[in-house]
Scaffold this active site. Sequence first.
Site, PDB file in Angstrom:
ATOM      1  N   ASN A 180     -20.740  12.197  -1.320  1.00  0.00           N
ATOM      2  CA  ASN A 180     -20.529  10.306  -1.458  1.00  0.00           C
ATOM      3  C   ASN A 180     -21.147  10.248  -2.864  1.00  0.00           C
ATOM      4  O   ASN A 180     -22.277  10.832  -3.172  1.00  0.00           O
ATOM      5  CB  ASN A 180     -21.203   9.753  -0.160  1.00  0.00           C
ATOM      6  N   GLY A 226     -16.555  10.944   1.496  1.00  0.00           N
ATOM      7  CA  GLY A 226     -16.135   9.449   1.139  1.00  0.00           C
ATOM      8  C   GLY A 226     -15.952   8.690   2.182  1.00  0.00           C
ATOM      9  O   GLY A 226     -15.079   7.927   2.054  1.00  0.00           O
ATOM     10  N   SER A 285     -17.841   5.351   4.568  1.00  0.00           N
ATOM     11  CA  SER A 285     -19.131   4.885   4.552  1.00  0.00           C
ATOM     12  C   SER A 285     -19.792   4.705   5.881  1.00  0.00           C
ATOM     13  O   SER A 285     -21.186   4.562   6.203  1.00  0.00           O
ATOM     14  CB  SER A 285     -18.999   3.206   4.436  1.00  0.00           C
ATOM     15  N   CYS A 320       7.679   1.394  17.443  1.00  0.00           N
ATOM     16  CA  CYS A 320       8.395   0.276  17.902  1.00  0.00           C
ATOM     17  C   CYS A 320       7.421  -0.281  18.916  1.00  0.00           C
ATOM     18  O   CYS A 320       6.765   0.534  19.594  1.00  0.00           O
ATOM     19  CB  CYS A 320       9.953   0.823  18.566  1.00  0.00           C
ATOM     20  N   ARG A 334       1.069  -1.201   0.026  1.00  0.00           N
ATOM     21  CA  ARG A 334       0.060  -0.170  -0.053  1.00  0.00           C
ATOM     22  C   ARG A 334       0.874   1.443   0.125  1.00  0.00           C
ATOM     23  O   ARG A 334       0.492   2.184  -0.576  1.00  0.00           O
ATOM     24  CB  ARG A 334      -1.089  -0.019   0.996  1.00  0.00           C
ATOM     25  N   GLU A 350     -22.855   7.483  -2.955  1.00  0.00           N
ATOM     26  CA  GLU A 350     -24.383   6.897  -2.709  1.00  0.00           C
ATOM     27  C   GLU A 350     -24.706   7.211  -1.314  1.00  0.00           C
ATOM     28  O   GLU A 350     -23.765   7.660  -0.542  1.00  0.00           O
ATOM     29  CB  GLU A 350     -24.036   5.368  -2.585  1.00  0.00           C
ATOM     30  N   GLN A 391      -9.850   9.753   8.120  1.00  0.00           N
ATOM     31  CA  GLN A 391      -9.804   8.426   8.588  1.00  0.00           C
ATOM     32  C   GLN A 391      -8.396   7.721   7.914  1.00  0.00           C
ATOM     33  O   GLN A 391      -8.204   6.536   7.874  1.00  0.00           O
ATOM     34  CB  GLN A 391     -10.958   7.605   8.441  1.00  0.00           C
ATOM     35  N   HIS A 439      -6.863   7.950  12.171  1.00  0.00           N
ATOM     36  CA  HIS A 439      -6.231   6.039  12.203  1.00  0.00           C
ATOM     37  C   HIS A 439      -4.873   6.122  11.985  1.00  0.00           C
ATOM     38  O   HIS A 439      -4.425   5.180  11.463  1.00  0.00           O
ATOM     39  CB  HIS A 439      -7.077   5.672  10.903  1.00  0.00           C
TER      40      HIS A 439
HETATM   41  P1  OAD Z   1     -15.018   2.616   3.144  1.00  0.00           P
HETATM   42  O1  OAD Z   1     -14.365   1.859   1.998  1.00  0.00           O
HETATM   43  O2  OAD Z   1     -15.881   1.855   4.102  1.00  0.00           O
HETATM   44  O3  OAD Z   1     -16.195   3.725   2.301  1.00  0.00           O
HETATM   45  C1  OAD Z   1     -15.827   4.604   1.351  1.00  0.00           C
HETATM   46  C2  OAD Z   1     -16.957   5.363   0.767  1.00  0.00           C
HETATM   47  O4  OAD Z   1     -16.571   6.302  -0.030  1.00  0.00           O
HETATM   48  C3  OAD Z   1     -18.082   4.671   0.418  1.00  0.00           C
HETATM   49  O5  OAD Z   1     -19.179   5.096   1.020  1.00  0.00           O
HETATM   50  C4  OAD Z   1     -18.049   5.025  -0.998  1.00  0.00           C
HETATM   51  O6  OAD Z   1     -19.539   5.065  -1.684  1.00  0.00           O
HETATM   52  C5  OAD Z   1     -17.565   6.282  -1.065  1.00  0.00           C
HETATM   53  N1  OAD Z   1     -16.737   6.724  -2.270  1.00  0.00           N
HETATM   54  C6  OAD Z   1     -16.022   6.009  -3.132  1.00  0.00           C
HETATM   55  N2  OAD Z   1     -15.525   6.755  -4.136  1.00  0.00           N
HETATM   56  C7  OAD Z   1     -15.765   7.951  -4.004  1.00  0.00           C
HETATM   57  C8  OAD Z   1     -15.627   9.351  -4.352  1.00  0.00           C
HETATM   58  N3  OAD Z   1     -14.783   9.417  -5.692  1.00  0.00           N
HETATM   59  N4  OAD Z   1     -16.103  10.477  -4.055  1.00  0.00           N
HETATM   60  C9  OAD Z   1     -16.956  10.288  -3.015  1.00  0.00           C
HETATM   61  N5  OAD Z   1     -17.077   9.107  -2.190  1.00  0.00           N
HETATM   62  C10 OAD Z   1     -16.778   7.915  -2.679  1.00  0.00           C
HETATM   63  O7  OAD Z   1     -13.838   3.635   3.711  1.00  0.00           O
HETATM   64  P2  OAD Z   1     -14.126   4.560   4.995  1.00  0.00           P
HETATM   65  O8  OAD Z   1     -15.362   4.839   5.368  1.00  0.00           O
HETATM   66  O9  OAD Z   1     -12.832   5.377   4.808  1.00  0.00           O
HETATM   67  O10 OAD Z   1      -9.981   1.609   8.956  1.00  0.00           O
HETATM   68  O11 OAD Z   1     -13.656   3.298   6.114  1.00  0.00           O
HETATM   69  C11 OAD Z   1     -13.500   3.628   7.330  1.00  0.00           C
HETATM   70  C12 OAD Z   1     -12.248   2.801   7.832  1.00  0.00           C
HETATM   71  O12 OAD Z   1     -12.408   1.327   7.797  1.00  0.00           O
HETATM   72  C13 OAD Z   1     -11.004   3.036   7.341  1.00  0.00           C
HETATM   73  O13 OAD Z   1     -10.432   4.039   7.917  1.00  0.00           O
HETATM   74  C14 OAD Z   1     -10.316   1.707   7.660  1.00  0.00           C
HETATM   75  C15 OAD Z   1     -11.328   0.864   7.134  1.00  0.00           C
HETATM   76  O14 OAD Z   1     -11.500  -0.531   7.575  1.00  0.00           O
HETATM   77  C16 OAD Z   1      -9.040   0.890   9.344  1.00  0.00           C
HETATM   78  O15 OAD Z   1      -8.142   0.201   8.773  1.00  0.00           O
HETATM   79  C17 OAD Z   1      -8.964   0.773  10.978  1.00  0.00           C
END
Ligand code: OAD
Length: 239
Positions: A212, A186, A188, A125, A69, A214, A99, A117
């Site tokens: 978003n 962006g 969920s 470490c 990544r 959706e 996040q 996050h």
């Molecule tokens: P998600 O993958 O859960 O959600 C991504 C969101 O972005 C979804 O609601 C999509 O509809 C939206 N999306 C995608 N492309 C987009 C665009 N071009 N413009 C606007 N919206 C868009 O990601 P997070 O909500 O960030 O944590 O997930 C939260 C946490 O869960 C992350 O920080 C990570 C993950 O597991 C850890 O790893 C602890």
Amino acid sequence: MNEVSDVRDWLRASPRVIALTGAGMSAESGIPTFRGLDGLWRNYNPQDLATPEAFERNPTVVWEWYDWRRGLIAAAEPNPGHYALAQLEATNHVSIISQNVDGLHTRAGSTHVIEIHGSIWRTRCTSCDRTQSNLKPHLTTLPPLCEDCGQLLRPGVVWFGENLPPMAWEASVEAVSTADILLVIGTSGIVYPAAQLVPIAKDAGAKVVEINLEATALSSQVDATLLGPSGQILPKLVQ
Ligand code: OAD
């Protein structure tokens, strides 16, 4: 009703803007999100890669995933959405609560970024707790070891089952509690406690706008949802 122009008016009347951002914010930079059809969690199990137990079981596998990544993110550029939020600092007081661990807000020029996050560009470490910045796209040896004490380094991110860094969380609560408007971009909205910042902002009197592709778990709590890619909507909002 043209919602983009309404929200633009709200922004003009809102000295203090907070943006809560998630993986969708960086999707247009080519960085995969976690959920959804192309999401990382479709192909990888978070229990194998993003928990303290997974790291204890197999630090090399976890590090290989983070190193992959790091390479992806190092090759990516901030997108017009990141630049629009940075540009908004010219007219508003803006803080970003992200996040995302990719550092793209800072690369785009935003100056107040709280990484709740953590950051993929930091190591910590597991023994002496020394935290360091390491911006190399790939680490030379996996798993990497601490230069001070020789023990195992871990990625400087928050894993499932871990608490958020207390100072980052307190600063985030403080920020949304004094916000005029919260932009939820962006995400969920299903990972807590980050998602809790939305009702905290609402209860404190902020307007909340979601951007978003959706509707999400948070949509019922917000004042407006702008549907579409954040890399297109945000530049329109800060025009
Ligand atoms: P998600 O993958 O859960 O959600 C991504 C969101 O972005 C979804 O609601 C999509 O509809 C939206 N999306 C995608 N492309 C987009 C665009 N071009 N413009 C606007 N919206 C868009 O990601 P997070 O909500 O960030 O944590 O997930 C939260 C946490 O869960 C992350 O920080 C990570 C993950 O597991 C850890 O790893 C602890």
